[in-house]
Scaffold this motif. Structure first.
Motif, PDB file in Angstrom:
ATOM      1  N   HIS B 106       0.618  -1.279   0.170  1.00 33.24           N
ATOM      2  CA  HIS B 106      -0.255  -0.134   0.229  1.00 33.24           C
ATOM      3  C   HIS B 106       0.945   1.350   0.259  1.00 33.24           C
ATOM      4  CE1 HIS B 106      -3.583   2.230   0.391  1.00 33.24           C
ATOM      5  NE2 HIS B 106      -2.906   2.784   1.132  1.00 33.24           N
ATOM      6  N   THR B 112      -6.186   1.067  -3.136  1.00 31.96           N
ATOM      7  CA  THR B 112      -6.789  -0.131  -2.116  1.00 31.96           C
ATOM      8  C   THR B 112      -7.195  -1.015  -3.877  1.00 31.96           C
ATOM      9  OG1 THR B 112      -7.510   1.547  -0.184  1.00 31.96           O
ATOM     10  CG2 THR B 112      -8.317  -0.455  -0.302  1.00 31.96           C
ATOM     11  N   ASN B 115      -4.263  -2.948  -4.489  1.00 37.10           N
ATOM     12  CA  ASN B 115      -3.740  -3.965  -4.101  1.00 37.10           C
ATOM     13  C   ASN B 115      -4.930  -5.074  -3.274  1.00 37.10           C
ATOM     14  OD1 ASN B 115      -3.379  -0.783  -1.699  1.00 37.10           O
ATOM     15  ND2 ASN B 115      -1.840  -1.824  -2.856  1.00 37.10           N
ATOM     16  N   LEU B 116      -6.115  -4.700  -3.717  1.00 35.96           N
ATOM     17  CA  LEU B 116      -6.371  -5.918  -3.200  1.00 35.96           C
ATOM     18  C   LEU B 116      -6.524  -6.884  -4.464  1.00 35.96           C
ATOM     19  CD1 LEU B 116      -9.959  -4.531  -1.658  1.00 35.96           C
ATOM     20  CD2 LEU B 116      -8.216  -5.715  -0.567  1.00 35.96           C
ATOM     21  N   LYS B 119      -3.637  -8.701  -4.195  1.00 35.07           N
ATOM     22  CA  LYS B 119      -3.785  -9.601  -2.788  1.00 35.07           C
ATOM     23  C   LYS B 119      -4.582 -10.667  -3.614  1.00 35.07           C
ATOM     24  CE  LYS B 119      -1.922  -7.048   0.689  1.00 35.07           C
ATOM     25  NZ  LYS B 119      -2.230  -6.234   2.164  1.00 35.07           N
ATOM     26  N   LEU B 120      -5.748 -10.311  -4.783  1.00 28.98           N
ATOM     27  CA  LEU B 120      -6.056 -11.650  -5.070  1.00 28.98           C
ATOM     28  C   LEU B 120      -5.461 -12.265  -5.419  1.00 28.98           C
ATOM     29  CD1 LEU B 120      -9.229 -12.589  -4.297  1.00 28.98           C
ATOM     30  CD2 LEU B 120      -9.480 -11.803  -7.457  1.00 28.98           C
TER      31      LEU B 120
END
Lengths: 287, 270
Positions: B106, B112, B115-116, B119-120
């Motif tokens: 981040h 965001t 980032n998500l 991460k997925l």
């Protein structure tokens, strides 16, 4: 020589070493890639296959959910029993391997057992057990028990070797027998770390119990492998979704157990606040 | 000083509050119930269980003596292939995981949704076992070491990317602010601000993953993805137990060697 010249000389040497290492790495990559028999034609066919493959995976097909549920239940049972058996066996082995409590004649054989259990991947142990005790869940349980002994034994030994001697000495000074020294001097000091290993191992056993079926050791892996071989890719997709959700649910359960036994949470707190896992345990996670 | 009567009236000390005790009891009960339920419903044939020690002894007898002459002819080549799969797979994973790790941090990419999404990608790579990745790539590229390498690489992206992203997020902001104040471009901020701070973590993650991958690549051959697992599978299907013994010794040796290499390199580099 001035300090500045010294440091620049040092940097030159370091960068030379780094360049040699990089060149060696590049040469290795070229050499090893040549062993792989990669060709543009093969990659192109592969991409074509991949497109067809993913096209057939979606939408996932849950029609044979009874088969899926049966395999998944067996995987869960394998994971639970292997964890219980593995933890029960790993505790004495791990204690016997601790150098600060035991004489050398006890630590060496115990360490040997731990190394032997750790060096083979659970799936390889599983095929050996399949040949020895036949197809089915028993081979899976035995294979994952071996893996659990290796992992928990090693970490438990390290934890016991790091304890403080003061409490052990205090209990010894009262003339307590060895069993009491263990129960009141050693175990309370390692209990919270032990809960950490045990829940981690349950998690890891759950992941592996969905895989040992590929070699015939019971669980949903067998269903998955059969579906792959019959090109039922939509069913494969359904099984994969089920496996991933069970593993994620397992992680939540493991975090809950840690929060109750290590952080002292009550049932109410368990469902209210978000959980946090210490960083050193994160590196151990995964494999 | 409290009077004896006050001491007697004071509540007894308990290590846990009633709520904590209830929670501990509930979890213990659930664990015991799960074990009992598993024992009652699992399908284990009792004869097999009784027979197991005898069968194991028989298996070990058949493995002895190992057929060492088998090593130079086939096992050595398969073993080298296993190392290639593990090393190339790890390198490929590092190349692919670095950008994803950066996107997941981040403080580097302050968005965001990005980032998500990163991460997925990392979570899905980690949730699928390397054997499943191998099955997938064998289906796509056909049997062989290529499928194994890709399986190892795709499985490792999540692991490397997650740990690398976390290392980036823990970097000290001081040096980066100093570089930004001096007007340094993005590339300079990365190479002189972040990289020196995450370098030790990066090498230790890479070595750690390579060590894991050596173990894992020994298994991939069981589903046809190349390496020593294929030799193991072939020897087992033909019931050549003396050859199986050689292969198991070879796997054991390579795992031990990998661990020694990792320890040595870690001491020298980090």
């Amino acid at each position: 020589m001035t300090a500045a010249a010294l440091s620049s000389d040092f940097r030159l040497k370091r960068s030379l070493r780094a360049r040699v290492a990089l060149a060696a790495l590049a040469a290795y990559v070229v050499y090893a890639s040549m062993q792989m028999e990669v060709s543009a034609e093969r990659l192109l066919t592969g991409l074509h296959n991949a497109a067809r493959f993913f096209g057939r995976m979606f939408p996932p097909n849950f029609e044979r959910w009874e088969l899926l549920l049966k395999g998944m239940t067996e995987s869960l049972e394998i994971a639970i029993l292997a964890s219980a058996l593995g933890i029960a066996l790993a505790l004495p082995v791990g204690l016997a391997a601790a150098r600060n409590l035991m004489p050398a004649w006890a630590t060496w054989p115990a360490r040997l057992i731990i190394v032997a259990c750790r060096s083979f991947h659970p799936v390889i142990v599983a095929i050996v057990f399949v040949k020895a005790v036949g197809f089915g869940a028993l081979a899976g349980i035995l294979a994952l028990t071996v893996a659990s002994i290796g992992f928990i034994g090693k970490l438990f030994t390290e934890a016991v070797e790091e304890i403080s001697d003061k409490q052990v000495e205090a209990i010894r000074a009262t003339g307590a027998p060895f069993a009491s020294v263990l129960a009141f001097g050693v175990l309370p000091q390692v209990f919270s770390r032990f809960i950490g290993f045990a829940t981690y191992q349950l998690d890891s056993n759950l992941r592996n119990s969905t895989m040992v079926g590929i070699v015939g050791a019971g669980g949903v892996g067998g269903t998955l492998f059969a579906a792959f071989q019959r090109f039922d890719y939509d069913f494969v997709c359904a099984i994969l979704i089920a496996i991933i959700s069970v593993i994620m649910a397992g992680e939540i359960v493991a975090t809950g157990v840690r929060r109750v036994f290590v952080d002292g949470a009550t049932l109410g707190e368990l469902f209210r606040r978000g959980a946090r896992v210490p960083r050193e345990r994160k590196l151990e996670q995964d494999d | 000083m409290a009077s004896p009567a006050a001491i007697r009236e004071a509540p007894a000390w308990h290590r846990f509050t009633p709520g904590q005790r209830l929670a501990r009891f509930a979890i213990t009960l659930a664990i015991v119930a799960a074990i009992v339920a598993s024992i009652r419903s699992i399908e284990v044939i009792p004869e097999f269980l009784v027979d197991a020690p005898e069968q194991m002894a028989d298996l070990l007898m058949r493995m002895w003596p190992p057929d060492w002459s088998h090593y130079p002819s086939t096992v050595h080549e398969a073993l080298m292939e296993t190392i290639h799969i593990a090393s190339l797979g790890t390198l490929l994973a590092l190349v692919m995981a670095l950008p994803v790790g950066v996107l997941a941090a981040h403080n580097l990419v302050p968005s965001t949704p990005v980032n998500l999404a990163a991460k997925l990608v990392l979570v899905s790579s980690r949730s699928v076992n390397s054997l499943v990745w191998a099955l997938l790539f064998v289906g796509i590229f056909g049997p062989g070491a290529l499928a194994g390498t890709l399986a190892i690489a795709f499985r490792s992206i999540g692991f490397v990317g997650k740990l690398f992203g976390e290392a980036l997020e823990e970097a000290q902001p001081g040096p980066i602010e100093a570089l930004t104040a001096a007007g340094a471009p993005w590339v300079s901020r990365m190479t002189f601000g972040y990289w020196p701070q995450v370098k030790p973590a990066f090498w230790s993650i890479a070595l750690f993953r390579w060590d894991i991958n050596v173990r894992e690549s020994a298994v991939l051959g069981l589903v046809g993805a190349g390496g020593i697992g294929m030799a193991l599978d072939a020897a087992m299907n033909l019931f050549q137990w003396d050859r199986v013994a050689v292969i198991l010794v070879a796997i054991f040796a390579i795992v031990v060697v990998a661990e020694i290499v990792v320890t040595q390199v870690r001491q020298r580099v980090i």
